[in-house]
Design an enzyme around this catalytic site. Structure first.
Site, PDB file in Angstrom:
ATOM      1  N   ALA A 114     -44.716 -94.039  -3.122  1.00  0.00           N
ATOM      2  CA  ALA A 114     -45.052 -93.509  -1.795  1.00  0.00           C
ATOM      3  C   ALA A 114     -45.125 -91.982  -1.898  1.00  0.00           C
ATOM      4  O   ALA A 114     -44.452 -91.247  -1.187  1.00  0.00           O
ATOM      5  CB  ALA A 114     -44.052 -93.961  -0.728  1.00  0.00           C
ATOM      6  N   HIS A 117     -45.931 -88.033  -2.036  1.00  0.00           N
ATOM      7  CA  HIS A 117     -46.345 -87.015  -1.069  1.00  0.00           C
ATOM      8  C   HIS A 117     -46.356 -85.663  -1.793  1.00  0.00           C
ATOM      9  O   HIS A 117     -46.108 -85.604  -3.014  1.00  0.00           O
ATOM     10  CB  HIS A 117     -45.397 -87.013   0.152  1.00  0.00           C
ATOM     11  CG  HIS A 117     -43.943 -86.963  -0.213  1.00  0.00           C
ATOM     12  ND1 HIS A 117     -43.366 -85.883  -0.837  1.00  0.00           N
ATOM     13  CD2 HIS A 117     -42.944 -87.877  -0.063  1.00  0.00           C
ATOM     14  CE1 HIS A 117     -42.078 -86.114  -1.022  1.00  0.00           C
ATOM     15  NE2 HIS A 117     -41.782 -87.329  -0.581  1.00  0.00           N
ATOM     16  N   LYS A 129     -34.375 -81.417  -2.764  1.00  0.00           N
ATOM     17  CA  LYS A 129     -34.265 -82.235  -1.548  1.00  0.00           C
ATOM     18  C   LYS A 129     -33.101 -83.224  -1.698  1.00  0.00           C
ATOM     19  O   LYS A 129     -32.361 -83.477  -0.760  1.00  0.00           O
ATOM     20  CB  LYS A 129     -35.602 -82.956  -1.338  1.00  0.00           C
ATOM     21  CG  LYS A 129     -35.558 -84.303  -0.670  1.00  0.00           C
ATOM     22  CD  LYS A 129     -35.694 -84.168   0.805  1.00  0.00           C
ATOM     23  CE  LYS A 129     -35.726 -85.455   1.579  1.00  0.00           C
ATOM     24  NZ  LYS A 129     -35.394 -86.678   0.931  1.00  0.00           N
ATOM     25  N   GLY A 174     -36.264 -82.925  -7.433  1.00  0.00           N
ATOM     26  CA  GLY A 174     -36.260 -82.094  -6.234  1.00  0.00           C
ATOM     27  C   GLY A 174     -34.866 -81.725  -5.742  1.00  0.00           C
ATOM     28  O   GLY A 174     -33.948 -82.536  -5.777  1.00  0.00           O
ATOM     29  N   GLY A 223     -44.305 -83.333  -1.972  1.00  0.00           N
ATOM     30  CA  GLY A 223     -43.068 -83.009  -2.700  1.00  0.00           C
ATOM     31  C   GLY A 223     -43.148 -83.519  -4.136  1.00  0.00           C
ATOM     32  O   GLY A 223     -42.894 -82.772  -5.095  1.00  0.00           O
ATOM     33  N   HIS A 224     -43.551 -84.773  -4.282  1.00  0.00           N
ATOM     34  CA  HIS A 224     -43.716 -85.343  -5.632  1.00  0.00           C
ATOM     35  C   HIS A 224     -44.812 -84.600  -6.401  1.00  0.00           C
ATOM     36  O   HIS A 224     -44.676 -84.336  -7.600  1.00  0.00           O
ATOM     37  CB  HIS A 224     -44.099 -86.831  -5.539  1.00  0.00           C
ATOM     38  CG  HIS A 224     -43.098 -87.699  -4.839  1.00  0.00           C
ATOM     39  ND1 HIS A 224     -43.373 -88.368  -3.671  1.00  0.00           N
ATOM     40  CD2 HIS A 224     -41.811 -88.027  -5.153  1.00  0.00           C
ATOM     41  CE1 HIS A 224     -42.316 -89.065  -3.292  1.00  0.00           C
ATOM     42  NE2 HIS A 224     -41.354 -88.881  -4.156  1.00  0.00           N
TER      43      HIS A 224
HETATM   44  P1  AMP Z   1     -38.014 -90.364  -4.567  1.00  0.00           P
HETATM   45  O1  AMP Z   1     -39.339 -90.978  -4.857  1.00  0.00           O
HETATM   46  O2  AMP Z   1     -37.771 -90.122  -3.125  1.00  0.00           O
HETATM   47  O3  AMP Z   1     -36.901 -91.084  -5.267  1.00  0.00           O
HETATM   48  O4  AMP Z   1     -38.056 -88.904  -5.201  1.00  0.00           O
HETATM   49  C1  AMP Z   1     -38.474 -88.674  -6.514  1.00  0.00           C
HETATM   50  C2  AMP Z   1     -38.271 -87.219  -6.829  1.00  0.00           C
HETATM   51  O5  AMP Z   1     -39.011 -86.419  -5.914  1.00  0.00           O
HETATM   52  C3  AMP Z   1     -36.807 -86.783  -6.711  1.00  0.00           C
HETATM   53  O6  AMP Z   1     -36.507 -85.868  -7.755  1.00  0.00           O
HETATM   54  C4  AMP Z   1     -36.782 -86.112  -5.361  1.00  0.00           C
HETATM   55  O7  AMP Z   1     -35.769 -85.131  -5.238  1.00  0.00           O
HETATM   56  C5  AMP Z   1     -38.164 -85.453  -5.338  1.00  0.00           C
HETATM   57  N1  AMP Z   1     -38.565 -85.151  -3.968  1.00  0.00           N
HETATM   58  C6  AMP Z   1     -38.600 -86.014  -2.909  1.00  0.00           C
HETATM   59  N2  AMP Z   1     -38.964 -85.355  -1.788  1.00  0.00           N
HETATM   60  C7  AMP Z   1     -39.162 -84.059  -2.139  1.00  0.00           C
HETATM   61  C8  AMP Z   1     -39.553 -82.883  -1.429  1.00  0.00           C
HETATM   62  N3  AMP Z   1     -39.800 -82.903  -0.121  1.00  0.00           N
HETATM   63  N4  AMP Z   1     -39.654 -81.719  -2.120  1.00  0.00           N
HETATM   64  C9  AMP Z   1     -39.394 -81.672  -3.449  1.00  0.00           C
HETATM   65  N5  AMP Z   1     -39.028 -82.750  -4.180  1.00  0.00           N
HETATM   66  C10 AMP Z   1     -38.918 -83.932  -3.537  1.00  0.00           C
END
Ligand code: AMP
Length: 254
Positions: free
Chosen positions: A33, A35, A150, A148, A37-38
């Protein structure tokens, strides 16, 4: 941009990894999913390494509620587009059986920071996170991993795991990407309706401006948020708050 190679099994990944053994490898583990950020992590990895690897795996062992796992957004076609645009060479997209041939009889425990904050309210969460990250690092063997801020608690725990277990990789922390009103981008934001999304920008605004945690809590509770935690730890303010049934987290340096 050329299409990334898609690797679905550990055998395929291990074989492919052997073909790039003289190159530097940057790695971005995610639950999909995707966005912006990724994308920011993928672009940083792209700029600092010869080869850029993304993994997409919604890891069941880190969900303490079956409902949250079921509702986690899955958007493969859009993910492929964003990953391709960010210059990804390979996407590892395994099944549960591929990642857990042991059926989760082996796992990584941390007995300190992982029990606080998100770990206090989500029993077993970080055990699941650390275990899947260790497995992924062993398979991908990256020179650098991009994660991140985050998820600051997760970032700290993974940095410490890498150090404690002598893993030969560098964990690179990257800034939180936000929308124009300050809300941290998150895959879970897609579950918010427009009103909830607008209201959720108050989370970041409040934790950056409130004089202390009591004041921040009061502001958010008055606005209808249910606070899971809102605490200051070592010069950083961490919050987890429910908007309806969606749990959002954020943190800022004080
Ligand atoms: P997730 O898919 O939510 O498990 O996140 C995968 C990676 O993306 C992790 O290292 C998160 O910290 C990073 N991440 C998620 N959201 C953000 C964001 N808004 N800004 C920067 N990194 C992010």
């Amino acid at each position: 941009m050329s299409q990334p190679i898609i690797l679905k099994t550990t055998v395929e990944l291990i074989q492919w990894r052997k073909t790039i053994k003289d190159k530097s490898v940057g790695f971005v583990p995610t639950m999909g999913a995707l966005h912006e950020g990724h994308v920011s992590l993928l672009k940083k990895s792209r700029s600092e390494n010869d080869i850029n690897v993304l993994s997409i795996f919604v890891n069941p062992t880190q969900f303490n509620q079956a409902q949250d796992l079921d509702k986690y957004p899955r958007t493969w076609d859009e993910d492929l587009k964003l990953a391709t645009g960010a210059g990804t060479d390979a996407i590892f997209f395994p099944t549960f059986e591929q990642m857990y041939p042991d059926n989760y009889t082996y796992s990584v425990h941390e007995n300190d920071f992982s029990l606080m904050l998100c770990g206090a309210s989500r029993a077993g969460h970080f055990q699941g996170v650390l275990t899947i990250v260790l497995k992924l690092l062993n398979l991908v063997q990256p020179n650098r991993v991009y994660m991140g801020e985050k998820d600051h608690q997760q970032l700290q725990l993974i940095k410490k795991m890498v150090s404690a277990l002598f893993l030969p990789t560098e964990i690179v922390g990257c800034p939180t990407i936000r929308n124009s009103s300050g809300l941290a981008l998150s895959s879970r934001n897609s579950r918010l309706n427009e009103d909830e999304r607008n209201r959720s920008s108050l989370i970041y605004k409040t934790i950056t401006t409130a004089a202390n945690t009591a004041e921040a809590k009061a502001v958010l509770e008055n606005a209808g948020f249910k606070i899971d935690y809102l605490v200051d730890v070592e010069n950083r303010r961490y919050v987890a708050a429910f908007v309806g049934d969606v749990r959002l987290i954020d943190n800022v340096e004080l």
